[in-house]
Design an enzyme around this catalytic site. Structure first.
Site, PDB file in Angstrom:
ATOM      1  N   LYS A  11     -33.025  29.598 -14.990  1.00 39.99           N
ATOM      2  CA  LYS A  11     -32.307  29.071 -16.214  1.00 39.99           C
ATOM      3  C   LYS A  11     -32.429  29.620 -17.169  1.00 39.99           C
ATOM      4  O   LYS A  11     -33.644  28.721 -17.467  1.00 39.99           O
ATOM      5  CB  LYS A  11     -31.396  27.977 -15.490  1.00 39.99           C
ATOM      6  CG  LYS A  11     -30.631  27.839 -14.491  1.00 39.99           C
ATOM      7  CD  LYS A  11     -29.219  28.851 -14.598  1.00 39.99           C
ATOM      8  CE  LYS A  11     -28.663  28.947 -13.224  1.00 39.99           C
ATOM      9  NZ  LYS A  11     -27.447  27.959 -13.236  1.00 39.99           N
TER      10      LYS A  11
ATOM     11  N   GLN B 242     -33.635  20.186  -2.645  1.00 38.46           N
ATOM     12  CA  GLN B 242     -32.480  21.440  -2.723  1.00 38.46           C
ATOM     13  C   GLN B 242     -34.071  21.982  -2.922  1.00 38.46           C
ATOM     14  O   GLN B 242     -34.193  21.418  -4.412  1.00 38.46           O
ATOM     15  CB  GLN B 242     -31.687  21.809  -4.021  1.00 38.46           C
ATOM     16  CG  GLN B 242     -31.815  20.594  -5.300  1.00 38.46           C
ATOM     17  CD  GLN B 242     -30.318  20.531  -6.005  1.00 38.46           C
ATOM     18  OE1 GLN B 242     -29.390  20.641  -5.760  1.00 38.46           O
ATOM     19  NE2 GLN B 242     -30.818  20.150  -7.263  1.00 38.46           N
TER      20      GLN B 242
ATOM     21  N   ASP C 126     -29.924  29.798  -8.201  1.00 40.65           N
ATOM     22  CA  ASP C 126     -31.282  29.213  -9.043  1.00 40.65           C
ATOM     23  C   ASP C 126     -32.021  27.839  -7.775  1.00 40.65           C
ATOM     24  O   ASP C 126     -32.679  27.831  -7.136  1.00 40.65           O
ATOM     25  CB  ASP C 126     -31.740  28.605 -10.067  1.00 40.65           C
ATOM     26  CG  ASP C 126     -31.074  27.902 -10.245  1.00 40.65           C
ATOM     27  OD1 ASP C 126     -29.909  27.869 -10.408  1.00 40.65           O
ATOM     28  OD2 ASP C 126     -31.364  27.253 -11.341  1.00 40.65           O
TER      29      ASP C 126
ATOM     30  N   ASP D  45     -30.005  12.251  -6.183  1.00 42.98           N
ATOM     31  CA  ASP D  45     -29.352  13.727  -6.707  1.00 42.98           C
ATOM     32  C   ASP D  45     -28.237  13.921  -6.185  1.00 42.98           C
ATOM     33  O   ASP D  45     -28.703  14.638  -4.985  1.00 42.98           O
ATOM     34  CB  ASP D  45     -30.378  15.090  -7.298  1.00 42.98           C
ATOM     35  CG  ASP D  45     -29.880  15.773  -8.510  1.00 42.98           C
ATOM     36  OD1 ASP D  45     -29.294  15.201  -9.703  1.00 42.98           O
ATOM     37  OD2 ASP D  45     -29.781  16.506  -7.694  1.00 42.98           O
ATOM     38  N   ASN D  46     -27.323  14.154  -6.615  1.00 41.18           N
ATOM     39  CA  ASN D  46     -25.850  14.453  -5.755  1.00 41.18           C
ATOM     40  C   ASN D  46     -25.839  14.052  -4.134  1.00 41.18           C
ATOM     41  O   ASN D  46     -26.221  14.713  -3.094  1.00 41.18           O
ATOM     42  CB  ASN D  46     -26.207  16.366  -5.383  1.00 41.18           C
ATOM     43  CG  ASN D  46     -25.662  15.841  -6.428  1.00 41.18           C
ATOM     44  OD1 ASN D  46     -24.419  15.652  -7.528  1.00 41.18           O
ATOM     45  ND2 ASN D  46     -25.685  17.487  -7.523  1.00 41.18           N
TER      46      ASN D  46
ATOM     47  N   GLU E 114     -26.622   9.197  -6.790  1.00 41.56           N
ATOM     48  CA  GLU E 114     -25.630  10.049  -8.529  1.00 41.56           C
ATOM     49  C   GLU E 114     -24.660  10.247  -7.162  1.00 41.56           C
ATOM     50  O   GLU E 114     -25.038  11.904  -7.128  1.00 41.56           O
ATOM     51  CB  GLU E 114     -26.928  10.578  -9.279  1.00 41.56           C
ATOM     52  CG  GLU E 114     -26.167  11.051 -10.127  1.00 41.56           C
ATOM     53  CD  GLU E 114     -26.516  12.340 -10.389  1.00 41.56           C
ATOM     54  OE1 GLU E 114     -25.591  13.489 -11.097  1.00 41.56           O
ATOM     55  OE2 GLU E 114     -26.497  13.489  -8.642  1.00 41.56           O
TER      56      GLU E 114
ATOM     57  N   LYS F 273     -32.122  19.770 -20.134  1.00 37.18           N
ATOM     58  CA  LYS F 273     -32.450  19.781 -18.686  1.00 37.18           C
ATOM     59  C   LYS F 273     -32.683  21.826 -18.737  1.00 37.18           C
ATOM     60  O   LYS F 273     -33.311  21.627 -17.385  1.00 37.18           O
ATOM     61  CB  LYS F 273     -30.455  20.609 -17.988  1.00 37.18           C
ATOM     62  CG  LYS F 273     -29.867  18.901 -17.984  1.00 37.18           C
ATOM     63  CD  LYS F 273     -28.621  19.110 -16.764  1.00 37.18           C
ATOM     64  CE  LYS F 273     -27.480  20.006 -17.632  1.00 37.18           C
ATOM     65  NZ  LYS F 273     -26.246  19.626 -16.695  1.00 37.18           N
ATOM     66  N   TYR F 274     -32.259  22.192 -19.565  1.00 32.70           N
ATOM     67  CA  TYR F 274     -32.554  23.817 -20.271  1.00 32.70           C
ATOM     68  C   TYR F 274     -34.161  24.078 -20.898  1.00 32.70           C
ATOM     69  O   TYR F 274     -34.653  25.502 -20.941  1.00 32.70           O
ATOM     70  CB  TYR F 274     -31.836  24.791 -20.072  1.00 32.70           C
ATOM     71  CG  TYR F 274     -30.490  24.195 -18.812  1.00 32.70           C
ATOM     72  CD1 TYR F 274     -30.738  24.558 -17.488  1.00 32.70           C
ATOM     73  CD2 TYR F 274     -29.388  23.663 -19.769  1.00 32.70           C
ATOM     74  CE1 TYR F 274     -29.686  24.399 -16.798  1.00 32.70           C
ATOM     75  CE2 TYR F 274     -28.317  23.412 -18.587  1.00 32.70           C
ATOM     76  CZ  TYR F 274     -28.502  23.503 -16.981  1.00 32.70           C
ATOM     77  OH  TYR F 274     -27.474  23.956 -16.284  1.00 32.70           O
TER      78      TYR F 274
END
Lengths: 664, 664
Positions: B251, B311, B346, B382-383, B411, B524-525
């Site tokens: 990204k 992930q 991604d 995360d998630n 989270e 984040k990017y």
């Protein structure tokens, strides 16, 4: 390291309802009920899920399936109807519905004009999988769809197929329940006859029915009193114990520790040389007389409930034949009932810690069985909280396994958790604290606890304004209004209620001494004559209320009870609706027997589905008066010397103003 | 017919607390906690009962006993202290205490001057029975009492013996637990380190620490930021993933679907040719650099929490080496993350339905183990709600079995039941809906649910006013007062809280577009520089509040939270007390960042043990101002442009009026 057996069961099932103590005890319902099962069901991520309630009568091998529907917030529900008496089981199964996930995503992608070429190939796999489970003609149909999805046809054709109603209809018939989650338990449901939920009880002493002073009544004499109870609309008549009464330590009138020859004693001191729990007190008649009375009751549409009091008089045959069922004292005597310093030497309790406990259990079970064989279907159990809990669970389960129509009423006037435990163990109905709940906030909070919480799944209240043991202070005024108030509360708050008569309807109000709740000259220890033709008798009103109860399904259940605001502490207002909401009853009672009170009642019109924009009729079923109410606040005024209550039937049907001209 | 095994177990144990879903999940506590166990315990009839809580650390074979005390209404309780990390078990045993029943009845009979001769013989049996279990000198002593009770001595002598303190003391040591009831389950209790209950988290991006525009920060650069966080009083510093970042579909800034060479990509797109979950992103440094940073953190009294995001980027080595851990599409490609019509190309999610699921589980567990070996003790996951529930239960149980000090923060910004399920499965702390609870009734009802219901036994809230994903609307005003309000709420409502900085303390408030909760130019990017020396920085206030939290035990726990009435919808008032009640903090916050508000606050003086008859001091720990309050209602006024809150420490100590002259 633990190796989990199957880590791919992704769906979670939590918080199933109804359920009593995590499935430890059965849930109670009555025949014909719609059972609504709910659970929290969810999965990680965003996949769609499907869920079923599986249920079956205990005898059946096959689960019946009912698809669950989402209610929002991960709550799901399904309903089924119980059509047989006895035990059912239900559980829940849920799984990830990959087909539905695919369909949902495909529709979104189509709407967003995204690339769908690969989606049809994925769909083809799912449809092919379903086809392998399908029967004809579905299998062929699904096969054709697979071909389309994998063909060189254009996307339009594939889209038509993939989104067709026909495909969806076929696919939901053949779900892939791979890695489905089963709820970790089956919940037992006990289905009782309707009378468990809706009954009007009338208790009287058979021995007080001769109509002749000092003459012991017989079962033959009871026929007239039975007719009298039936005429008032009662459907259960309950007798104190009908067994031979002990002679040793027999109590005299007013609970005197000694008796004279000719004193009749307490029917709860059970057993003499004549016999015990399976015998009939000779002065009442023979077993054949009793059976005749049962037949007569049956003709009148009444069931006779027997009182089962598992305790023996010193003369009970068990004392001789089964000495080891009682506790021996070091001086060789048998331990009588005692609550120091009080002694109850006319009563020997069973020792449930005897090494012969199971022999004792079996014998006590045989007592129920014996009377069932004579035709009795309802038992009122005396002081069940002084016998062991495991016994009750066992005996009720056993008896109801054989005779699912049999009902047990628990007379446990004891601590709240003990009362509830007995309900959980299987008692069909229970006496309540109603006799002592007299002011508005007590009635509101207690009845809400009984009818609006999980308690209702195992505890069915049966409200009694009086019993032979309880003449509440509220009734000791002796005023007609006091009796009316308590009667109307019991009969409208509770689909199950009962009175001890003729004491109740004849306004018997004298305690044995000030501050006591015992009746003076109590029938527990002596014969009584009752002049039921006395003009003070409340029979007409009782008859009317029992008819109102029969004619209004709203009053035949407890769970729709709702209290409404009324701006007087002395006035209480509540409503009940039938399951279909067609029948709506609003009750208003003045809780003060002495003074008139008035106030405005506020009804939640939306919730009761009343159109607030036009007047609506409230029809007082007690006086036949009709009132027109407007909006949510309306005025009421109740005079206890006339009638302390309204029992309104609400007519929701729409009217135009013109309709009301007639009344104006 | 069922034959019950032992029908003489008369005592019932019900409604044990604490307990999560009937014992299905562990209860959570922190080391040093007093655990209060309660249950409903009762028996039929009137016998006395005794009950014990039995508990043990999971490794120990032996149960430790703690006698339970009755609380009334058949509720019993006992407490024990947990002194070891890891799993404990507890259960309850209860039995009928025939000795106590006898003693109680004997005392009543003596008081009523009743006949007691046989009682002493019954007592002799009970004492003889206890003597058979007793050790010396108790056995001899008890034997002597038996002799007295059975002797020809007069009743006075027997009474003295039977009612003596010495006898009672000896008897309770040797109870007869025949037919005792064991609770039908053992409840697991997980004991965590204190930090599970009390922690202040600071999240920053290691790559944004170089201080030079466009230059990628390194672990070495992080040392200064670590010092900065430590100076503010934070004790957990949490890093977004530190692993190699994928190149394919990387990204660009502001989440652009494509990136230019030089764009740094999202740290959550994990894995490249350099490695995956067990590797360090080369631009941050080496593994050795990371370990050095861990040591530095340790010197500062800080723990570094790693973000674990299960992930893979398309470049993760797993994609090549373990293709079967991902879902293949019919066209041969791997299924990327997708929420149609949105695509996250991604990111490849793992397929937890793979036949190799257990191989996958073991590999993911090894990721935790790897970082634990490097010295990490806290993981922010995360998630977690997009991975399967059975996996989390297994992996957390496994890891904590080996490393009981390790903590996991969930989270899961998802639906309520999913959040709670993850707590039940073992997560030590959880993010909450706090970012979106901004008005008084929302805060009150949500925090009450979290801290005053059974939820608290398994779900430990960690409140964040912002995260890299969440710039709540409330903060988008950019006003200092808005940030202060949210910070003060988080840090005083929650013993655990965290901020994402330096964005937070520098009042970063610009969303990527109106209506979005994403930051513009999000870290984040892309890399970001932060001018922490800017005078707008809230660091001083943050430092002060973290010090107040450390100095006031009341703010180190959640369970004593109580909301108090204040007659303004814009003002909120709540208190917390330490376990010993010595430290009482009262917080008042103006929830409106724009306007001053005032009102009267009402405190429940009796409950807070404040003497309402004399003035008491409230000491504002933020401003050091001291006020004297009188009675239950007192006036407050809060100006958001100055300080939107009071954090009062309440001094309960008694004063005379004269003491106040100085202040008047």
């Amino acid at each position: 390291m633990i190796t989990p057996k199957e880590g791919r069961r992704r769906v979670v099932i939590e918080a199933i309802s109804p359920e009593v103590d995590g499935g430890r005890f059965p849930v109670k319902r009555t025949i014909g009920d719609r059972v609504r099962v709910e659970a929290d069901i969810f999965v990680d991520g965003h996949d769609s899920i499907s869920a079923l309630v599986l249920y079956r009568p205990d005898g059946s091998e096959f689960w019946i399936q009912e698809p669950m529907q989402p209610l929002g917030n991960d709550r799901w529900s399904a309903e089924f109807t119980v059509t047989e008496l006895g035990r059912y089981r239900y559980t829940i199964q849920a799984w990830i519905d990959h087909y539905e996930t695919w369909r949902k995503d495909l529709l979104k992608r189509i709407a967003a004009k995204g690339d769908t070429a690969v989606d049809y190939l994925i769909g083809a796999q799912l449809i092919e999988d379903a086809a392998s489970r399908a029967v004809e003609p579905d299998a062929s149909f699904l096969g054709e769809q697979v071909s389309i999805m994998r063909s060189e046809e254009d996307l339009t054709r594939k889209r038509e197929s993939a989104t067709s109603h026909a495909l969806n209809e076929a696919m939901v018939k053949y779900p892939n329940r791979r890695y489905s989650t089963d709820a970790d338990r089956e919940i037992v449901l006990v289905v009782d006859p309707l009378r468990a939920r809706f009954s009007a009880w009338y208790e009287f002493f058979p021995r007080s029915t001769s109509g002749v002073e000092g003459q012991h009544g017989t079962f033959a004499d009871c026929e007239a009193r039975l007719q009298y109870a039936a005429d008032m609309g009662f459907d259960v008549v309950y007798f104190p114990p009908i067994h031979p009464i002990g002679v040793n330590f027999r109590k005299g009138p007013n609970n005197l520790p000694a008796s004279d020859p000719g004193d009749v004693g307490s029917p709860w001191a059970i057993g003499s040389a004549e016999g015990g729990f399976k015998s009939v007190h000779a002065e009442l008649g023979t077993l054949e007389d009793f059976r005749r009375l049962l037949r007569r009751a049956s003709e009148l549409g009444i069931q006779i409930a027997l009182d089962i009091a598992f305790q023996a008089s010193p003369d009970h045959p068990y004392v001789k034949d089964h000495e080891d069922w009682f506790r021996k004292r070091p001086d060789g005597t048998i331990q009588y009932a005692e609550n120091p310093p009080k002694k109850y030497q006319d009563i020997y309790p069973f020792d449930f810690e005897t090494p012969q406990w199971f022999e004792l259990w079996r014998e006590l079970k045989s007592v129920f069985r014996y009377w069932i064989e004579q035709g009795v279907r309802i038992f009122r159990v005396d002081n069940p909280h002084t016998k062991t809990f495991p016994f009750w669970e066992w005996v009720i389960t056993e008896i109801k396994g054989e005779f699912p129509a049999v009902l047990f009423l628990s007379e446990a006037f004891t601590r709240p958790k003990v009362m509830y435990r007995l309900g959980k163990l299987g008692f069909s109905q229970s006496y309540t604290y109603f006799p002592w709940r007299t002011v508005k906030h007590e009635i509101t909070s207690y009845l809400s606890e009984l009818t609006q919480t999980g308690v209702r799944d195992f505890f069915r209240p049966n409200h009694w304004p009086n019993t032979p043991d309880i003449l509440p202070e509220f009734l000791q005024t002796g005023m007609r209004s006091s009796f009316l108030i308590r009667f109307l509360l019991a009969a409208t708050l509770g689909a199950n209620y009962g009175i001890y008569g003729p004491a109740f309807e004849l306004l018997e109000s004298r305690p044995v001494r000030p501050g006591s709740e015992e009746y003076i000259d109590s029938e527990k220890y002596q014969l009584r004559e009752w002049d039921v033709e006395n003009s003070r008798n409340l029979r007409d009103l009782i008859t009317q209320v029992n008819r109102i109860r029969r004619e209004n399904p709203a009053l035949q259940l407890d769970w729709t009870l709702q209290f409404h605001h009324i701006d007087s502490d002395q006035l209480i207002c509540y409503s009940k609706q039938s399951v279909d909401e067609a029948n709506l009853i609003i009750v208003l009672i003045n809780l003060d027997p002495h003074h008139a009170h008035s106030g405005f009642v506020t009804l939640p019109l939306d919730q009761l589905k009343i159109d607030g924009n036009q007047p609506y009729q409230v029809h007082d079923l007690l006086t036949d008066a009709k009132y027109f109410w407007h909006g949510e606040r309306n005025y009421v005024e109740l005079h206890p010397d006339r009638m302390p209550a309204h029992i309104f039937c609400l007519r929701r049907s729409a009217h135009t103003e013109a309709d009301f001209d007639y009344f104006l």
